[in-house]
Design an enzyme around this catalytic site. Structure first.
Site, PDB file in Angstrom:
ATOM      1  N   ASN A  85       0.807  -1.222   0.000  1.00 27.90           N
ATOM      2  CA  ASN A  85       0.000   0.000   0.000  1.00 27.90           C
ATOM      3  C   ASN A  85       0.840   1.273   0.000  1.00 27.90           C
ATOM      4  OD1 ASN A  85      -1.670  -2.080   2.116  1.00 27.90           O
ATOM      5  ND2 ASN A  85      -2.689  -1.397   0.237  1.00 27.90           N
ATOM      6  N   ILE A  93       1.387   6.852   0.731  1.00 27.77           N
ATOM      7  CA  ILE A  93       0.719   5.779   1.472  1.00 27.77           C
ATOM      8  C   ILE A  93      -0.774   5.779   1.168  1.00 27.77           C
ATOM      9  CG2 ILE A  93       0.286   4.802   3.760  1.00 27.77           C
ATOM     10  CD1 ILE A  93       2.572   6.631   4.791  1.00 27.77           C
ATOM     11  N   CYS A  94      -1.300   4.600   0.886  1.00 28.28           N
ATOM     12  CA  CYS A  94      -2.747   4.475   0.683  1.00 28.28           C
ATOM     13  C   CYS A  94      -3.371   4.071   2.019  1.00 28.28           C
ATOM     14  CB  CYS A  94      -3.037   3.429  -0.388  1.00 28.28           C
ATOM     15  SG  CYS A  94      -4.787   3.141  -0.648  1.00 28.28           S
ATOM     16  N   LEU A  95      -3.873   5.062   2.740  1.00 29.65           N
ATOM     17  CA  LEU A  95      -4.425   4.796   4.076  1.00 29.65           C
ATOM     18  C   LEU A  95      -5.633   5.710   4.257  1.00 29.65           C
ATOM     19  CD1 LEU A  95      -4.072   3.411   6.854  1.00 29.65           C
ATOM     20  CD2 LEU A  95      -2.532   5.268   7.491  1.00 29.65           C
ATOM     21  N   LEU A 129      -0.518  -0.195  -4.142  1.00 28.16           N
ATOM     22  CA  LEU A 129       0.310   0.807  -4.810  1.00 28.16           C
ATOM     23  C   LEU A 129       1.636   0.168  -5.227  1.00 28.16           C
ATOM     24  CD1 LEU A 129      -0.207   4.081  -2.689  1.00 28.16           C
ATOM     25  CD2 LEU A 129      -1.125   3.544  -4.945  1.00 28.16           C
TER      26      LEU A 129
END
Ligand code: ZN
Ligand code: ZN
Ligand code: ZN
Lengths: 157, 165
Positions: A85, A93-95, A129
């Site tokens: 991610n 960051i994919c959060l 990602l």
């Protein structure tokens, strides 16, 4: 006094040992320069039950001028963090809690680091990602996963 | 000895009287930093101001939500005025509404209603533009918790039958 000043005081207290919950996680969390609280650096320890165990991982944090109404912008250092991610080139960051849609001004930088720790413990290969790592995770091959993460850390690309 | 009082200077201390409901509900206090009650958004004491104000008290009052979470009025208004807030309390994520029948809320009720209306209208227009029926239904639903409803054109019909575009 602005919110980030309050947070800085709290963070100093916590890191001086009044907050055991963060002892295993945070190596460093401080503004790059004492006079500019809008730009921060953090170093976290890889959680013990993950392939990141034993590594220290760097993050950069930018505080927007309307913080905490808007979320902080948090990234890993570019070309450092192998995680499904995280965009390896940019460190993005994919959060969800870091997006405007999900952020709450009740949260702070310590919450954010906790959430990142959780992301290291529970990667989400469904919204990747980093496709290479996501694919290995989807295959469920823990050994290959650990191997690949460590390969990246030791200078592979 | 004879004492003559020449002058008297009165000194007053004050603090906001905050409902204790939140604590009664077993909400644990943030263990590290607050020996006193702080605003969940700016983390400043309720008896101090939000970061934008200089003088505590009337200049920077508090409001209490239906959910019993309190904020500086400036802090919660700034948050609710963003689309990303979706009108929710930052602490408990329930739709934020001022608690009725509290003197400290009274003077703000109109302002928060207008804000709520503006936000739901914005959402309705967005949903309408995208032809998103489901979202429109959701907005209408939200709106009915406020004090008006939204018709198919995305206009907001207030309780009084007043149409707001
Ligand atoms: Zn506040
Ligand atoms: Zn204020
Ligand atoms: Zn609440």
């Amino acid at each position: 006094m602005s919110r980030i000043v309050k947070e800085y005081k709290k963070i100093k207290k916590v890191l001086e040992g009044h907050g055991e919950a963060f002892e295993n996680l945070i190596v460093q969390l401080a503004p790059v320069n004492e006079y500019d609280l809008l730009s921060w650096k953090a170093t976290i320890r890889g959680p013990s039950d993950t392939p990141y165990n034993g590594f220290s991982i760097g993050l950069t944090i930018k505080i927007p001028s309307d913080y905490p109404i808007s979320p902080p912008m948090v990234k890993f250092e570019p070309y450092k963090m192998p995680h499904c991610n995280v965009n390896f080139q940019t460190g993005e960051i994919c959060l969800d809690i870091l997006t405007r849609q999900h952020w709450s001004p009740a949260w702070d930088l310590l919450h954010v680091l906790k959430a990142i720790e959780q992301l290291l413990q529970e990667p989400v290969p469904e919204s990747p990602l980093n496709v290479d790592i996501a694919n290995i995770l989807k295959e469920g091959d823990r050994t290959a996963y650990t191997g690949l993460v460590r390969y990246y850390f030791c200078g592979g690309t | 000895m004879k004492v003559t009082i020449k002058e008297v200077h009165s000194v007053f201390a004050w603090s906001w009287l905050i409902s204790n409901h939140a604590k009664e509900n077993g909400e644990s206090k943030n263990d590290v930093d607050d020996e006193e009650d702080v605003c969940g958004i700016c983390r400043a004491s309720f008896n101090a101001t939000c970061p934008g104000c200089t003088y505590p008290g009337d200049e920077c009052p508090l409001v209490v939500g239906d959910c019993n979470h309190s904020f500086h009025v400036h802090c919660i208004y700034r948050w609710l005025d963003t689309t990303s807030s979706k009108g929710l309390c930052p602490m408990c994520r329930q739709p934020f509404q001022l608690k009725r029948g509290l003197a400290i809320n009274d003077s703000h009720i109109k302002k928060f209603q207008d804000l709520h209306l503006r936000r739901t209208q914005g959402q309705a227009q967005e949903a309408l533009a995208e032809g998103d029926e489901e979202a429109l239904g959701r907005v209408a639903d939200q709106q009915s918790h406020g004090n008006g409803i939204i018709d198919e054109q995305g206009d907001v019909i207030m309780e009084q039958g007043l149409v707001v575009r």
